[in-house]
Design a protein around this motif. Structure first.
Motif, short mmCIF file in Angstrom:
data_model
loop_
_atom_site.label_atom_id
_atom_site.label_comp_id
_atom_site.label_asym_id
_atom_site.label_seq_id
_atom_site.Cartn_x
_atom_site.Cartn_y
_atom_site.Cartn_z
N LEU A 104 2.39 5.56 0.56
CA LEU A 104 2.85 6.40 -0.54
C LEU A 104 3.58 7.64 -0.04
N ARG A 105 3.11 8.19 1.07
CA ARG A 105 3.74 9.38 1.62
C ARG A 105 5.11 9.05 2.19
N SER A 106 5.26 7.92 2.86
CA SER A 106 6.53 7.57 3.49
C SER A 106 7.59 7.17 2.47
N ASN A 107 7.20 6.87 1.23
CA ASN A 107 8.16 6.46 0.20
C ASN A 107 8.29 7.50 -0.91
N GLN A 108 7.97 8.77 -0.61
CA GLN A 108 8.17 9.91 -1.51
C GLN A 108 7.38 9.80 -2.83
N LEU A 109 6.26 9.09 -2.78
CA LEU A 109 5.37 9.08 -3.94
C LEU A 109 4.31 10.17 -3.82
N LEU A 110 3.96 10.53 -2.60
CA LEU A 110 3.09 11.66 -2.30
C LEU A 110 3.84 12.59 -1.36
N ALA A 111 3.77 13.88 -1.61
CA ALA A 111 4.42 14.88 -0.75
C ALA A 111 3.34 15.59 0.08
N TRP A 112 3.61 15.74 1.36
CA TRP A 112 2.66 16.38 2.27
C TRP A 112 3.14 17.81 2.54
N ASP A 113 2.31 18.78 2.21
CA ASP A 113 2.59 20.18 2.46
C ASP A 113 1.90 20.56 3.77
N ALA A 114 2.70 20.67 4.86
CA ALA A 114 2.10 20.91 6.17
C ALA A 114 1.51 22.31 6.29
N GLN A 115 2.07 23.30 5.61
CA GLN A 115 1.55 24.66 5.73
C GLN A 115 0.16 24.79 5.09
N GLN A 116 -0.03 24.18 3.92
CA GLN A 116 -1.33 24.27 3.27
C GLN A 116 -2.22 23.06 3.53
N ALA A 117 -1.67 22.03 4.20
CA ALA A 117 -2.41 20.81 4.54
C ALA A 117 -2.97 20.15 3.28
N VAL A 118 -2.11 19.92 2.29
CA VAL A 118 -2.53 19.28 1.05
C VAL A 118 -1.48 18.23 0.66
N TYR A 119 -1.93 17.27 -0.14
CA TYR A 119 -1.05 16.26 -0.73
C TYR A 119 -0.71 16.68 -2.16
N ARG A 120 0.50 16.33 -2.62
CA ARG A 120 0.91 16.57 -4.00
C ARG A 120 1.60 15.31 -4.53
N VAL A 121 1.35 15.01 -5.81
CA VAL A 121 2.02 13.90 -6.47
C VAL A 121 3.44 14.32 -6.84
N THR A 122 4.44 13.56 -6.42
CA THR A 122 5.83 13.93 -6.65
C THR A 122 6.23 13.68 -8.10
N PRO A 123 7.25 14.38 -8.61
CA PRO A 123 7.72 14.13 -9.98
C PRO A 123 8.19 12.69 -10.19
N MET A 124 8.80 12.10 -9.16
CA MET A 124 9.25 10.72 -9.30
C MET A 124 8.06 9.80 -9.51
N ALA A 125 6.96 10.06 -8.80
CA ALA A 125 5.77 9.23 -8.95
C ALA A 125 5.20 9.34 -10.36
N ARG A 126 5.23 10.53 -10.94
CA ARG A 126 4.73 10.69 -12.30
C ARG A 126 5.63 9.96 -13.31
N ASN A 127 6.93 9.97 -13.08
CA ASN A 127 7.84 9.23 -13.98
C ASN A 127 7.57 7.73 -13.90
N VAL A 128 7.39 7.24 -12.69
CA VAL A 128 7.12 5.81 -12.52
C VAL A 128 5.80 5.43 -13.18
N LEU A 129 4.75 6.24 -12.98
CA LEU A 129 3.45 5.95 -13.59
C LEU A 129 3.54 6.03 -15.11
N SER A 130 4.31 6.96 -15.64
CA SER A 130 4.45 7.07 -17.08
C SER A 130 5.10 5.81 -17.66
N ALA A 131 6.13 5.30 -16.99
CA ALA A 131 6.77 4.07 -17.47
C ALA A 131 5.82 2.89 -17.40
N ILE A 132 5.06 2.80 -16.30
CA ILE A 132 4.11 1.68 -16.16
C ILE A 132 3.00 1.78 -17.19
N ASP A 133 2.47 3.00 -17.41
CA ASP A 133 1.40 3.18 -18.40
C ASP A 133 1.88 2.85 -19.81
#
Length: 452
Positions: A104-133
Motif C-alpha cells: 500500500l505504501r509503495s503504490n501511494q495508498l498509504l503515505a509515510w511521514d518520516a519526520q513524525q514516523a506515522v502512516y496517513r491514508v492518502t486522498p486517492m485511497a479515500r476516493n477509491v474506497l468511496s467508489a468501492i463502498d
C-alpha cells in the motif's frame, strides 16, 4: 556519466512500455492514435492504484482492502504509528501485515511521514474506497435492473457539475439492454418469463422516475456541451420506450390468459402444474414408486413360435378365400347423444348473463340504468370447479375476434356486458369459495342488442 544513465533509464522504461502496448495493435495502427488509449494513459496513476489493490488472488485482495478500510474508517485520527496499526489489526499475522503495508505504501495508498514516523491514508485511497463502498452498498440492495450505481454516478457528477458523456453512455447502454431483454421476454410467449420481466420492468421504471429530473437538469444546462446534450436526449428517448412497454406486457399476458388450458372441472390449469413442477429441484424423484416392479423381458420358446406361425398361416388362407355375397343386414344400435356436462354448464351460464343484459337494459323507476352486478353474485352459488370455469369465461366478454366465430363462446363474446376487474379481494361467506377478486359486470350501452 551516472547522471546521464539515470536520465536515460526513465526514457528506456517508457519506450519498453510503448513497445509492449504496440504489440497488441495492428502493425499499421499506432496506439497513440486511439482516443481511449490517451484517456486511459492519462489516468495511469489511478489505474495503478486499482492494480495494486486487485492484482493477485482473491484472498490477497481481501486482506489489502481489509487493512485499508480499517485505517480509513478511523475518523478519530489521521495519523497512525506502527504500534497503533499493530494493535488495530492484531488479528493479522505480523508478516502478512508487513507485506500489505509495504504494498500500500509503495503504490501511494498509504503515505509515510518520516519526520513524525506515522502512516496517513492518502486522498486517492479515500476516493477509491468511496467508489468501492458505493458499489458494494448498491450491490446489497434488491436492484434487479442494475441501474442504481450508474444513476448514482450520474446524479453525483451532476450535483458537482462534472457529468461526463461516458457516464451518460453507460446509463444509455443499460437502458438499451433492458429494453432488448424485455422485448425478448414478450416475444418468447412464456408466462413465467413475462411475469419475471414485468417485475424487473417495474423496478426499472422506479429508477427511470428518479433519473428523469437529473436528465431534465442536464438538458437544461446551458454550460453543457453538445455531446452531453445528445447523450441526455438519447437517454430520454430510451426511457420513453421503456415506459411504453406496459401495454405490450398487458397484451401478451391477456393473450396467454385466453389461451390457458384448464384441466376438466378441477379448476387447475397448465400454469398451476408448471409452477408446482418448478418448485421441485429433482423432477426424477417424482417417478419413485410409480413403477411397482421392473420390466420383465419375455422370451419366445418353440411352443409359442409354433402357435404364432400357425396363426399367421391360417390368417393368410382366410384372406385368400373369396367372399360369397354380402353379409346380412343389422339394425344400427340406438344411442342417446347426451350433451357434455361442461356444455350444459356453459349454456346455463350464457342464459344467466343474457338475463342480466336484458334486465340491465330496462331502466329503473327513476329512468336510470340499474347499478353494476358484483362478480361474486354472478358466479355464485356454485362449486369451486363450476365457479372457476365461469370465471375463466369472463375475459371473452367483448372479445372481437371470438365474437366473429360461431358457437356458445361466440354468443358470450357478443353480449353487451363489460367485465371490470380490480386487484383487491373480498371475503365471502360461501362453503366452496372463501375469497374472490372484487369485480363487476355492467351493461355496454354503446353496443347493439344482445345475441339471442
Amino acid at each position: 556519466m551516472a547522471s546521464a544513465a539515470a536520465a536515460a533509464d526513465p526514457n528506456q522504461t517508457e519506450q519498453e512500455h510503448h513497445d509492449s502496448l504496440q504489440a497488441h495493435f495492428q502493425p499499421n495502427v499506432s496506439a497513440e492514435e486511439i482516443e481511449q488509449v490517451f484517456h486511459l494513459k492519462r489516468a495511469q496513476p489511478l489505474l495503478q492504484v486499482f492494480t495494486a489493490l486487485f492484482h493477485g488472488g482473491f484472498d490477497g485482495v481481501l486482506v489489502r482492502l481489509l487493512v485499508l478500510r480499517e485505517l480509513a474508517a478511523d475518523a478519530a485520527t489521521t495519523a497512525f504509528t506502527r504500534p497503533d496499526i499493530n494493535q488495530k489489526l492484531a488479528y493479522l499475522l505480523p508478516e502478512s501485515l508487513e507485506t500489505v503495508l509495504m504494498r500500500l505504501r509503495s503504490n501511494q495508498l498509504l503515505a509515510w511521514d518520516a519526520q513524525q514516523a506515522v502512516y496517513r491514508v492518502t486522498p486517492m485511497a479515500r476516493n477509491v474506497l468511496s467508489a468501492i463502498d458505493g458499489l458494494l452498498s448498491l450491490g446489497r440492495s434488491e436492484d434487479e435492473a442494475e441501474m442504481g450505481f450508474l444513476l448514482s454516478q450520474v446524479a453525483g457528477a451532476q450535483a458537482v457539475g462534472g457529468v461526463s458523456v461516458e457516464q451518460l453512455q453507460h446509463l444509455l447502454g443499460r437502458l438499451m439492454e433492458l429494453t432488448e431483454e424485455f422485448s425478448d421476454a414478450i416475444a418468447s410467449g412464456s408466462e413465467f418469463r413475462l411475469r419475471a420481466a414485468q417485475a424487473k420492468w417495474n423496478m426499472a421504471c422506479d429508477w427511470v422516475e428518479k433519473g428523469s429530473e437529473i436528465i431534465l437538469a442536464i438538458t437544461g444546462d446551458e454550460n453543457a456541451d453538445s455531446a452531453t446534450h445528445r447523450a441526455a436526449q438519447a437517454i430520454g428517448r430510451a426511457q420513453s420506450t421503456l415506459l411504453n412497454m406496459q401495454g405490450m406486457f398487458s397484451r401478451a399476458l391477456n393473450q396467454i390468459e385466453r389461451q390457458r388450458v384448464h384441466l376438466g372441472q378441477s379448476g387447475l390449469s397448465t400454469t398451476d402444474i408448471k409452477r408446482w413442477l418448478l418448485q421441485h429441484e429433482d423432477l426424477a424423484s417424482l417417478a419413485e414408486g410409480a413403477i411397482d416392479q421392473p420390466v420383465v423381458p419375455l422370451f419366445s420358446t418353440p411352443a409359442e413360435m409354433i402357435d404364432v406361425a400357425e396363426t399367421e398361416l391360417l390368417s393368410e388362407r382366410a384372406a385368400g378365400v373369396a367372399q360369397t355375397g354380402l353379409p346380412s343386414g343389422m339394425d344400427a344400435p340406438t344411442t342417446i347423444n347426451d350433451a357434455p356436462a361442461m356444455q350444459l354448464e356453459l349454456d346455463d351460464w350464457l342464459a344467466r348473463l343474457s338475463d342480466f343484459a336484458d334486465l340491465a337494459r330496462r331502466p329503473g323507476a327513476d329512468g336510470a340504468a340499474p347499478p353494476p352486478l358484483a362478480i361474486h353474485e354472478a358466479l355464485l352459488p356454485a362449486s369451486f370447479a363450476v365457479a372457476s370455469y365461469r370465471a375463466s369465461m369472463l375475459p371473452l366478454l367483448g372479445d372481437a375476434s371470438e365474437a366473429s366465430l360461431q358457437g356458445a363462446t361466440a354468443k358470450l363474446a357478443r353480449l353487451p356486458v363489460n367485465f371490470t376487474p380490480t386487484d383487491e379481494m373480498i371475503q365471502l361467506p360461501d362453503l366452496h369459495v372463501a375469497a374472490m377478486s372484487i369485480a363487476s359486470l355492467s351493461l355496454d350501452l354503446e353496443s347493439g342488442p344482445a345475441d339471442e
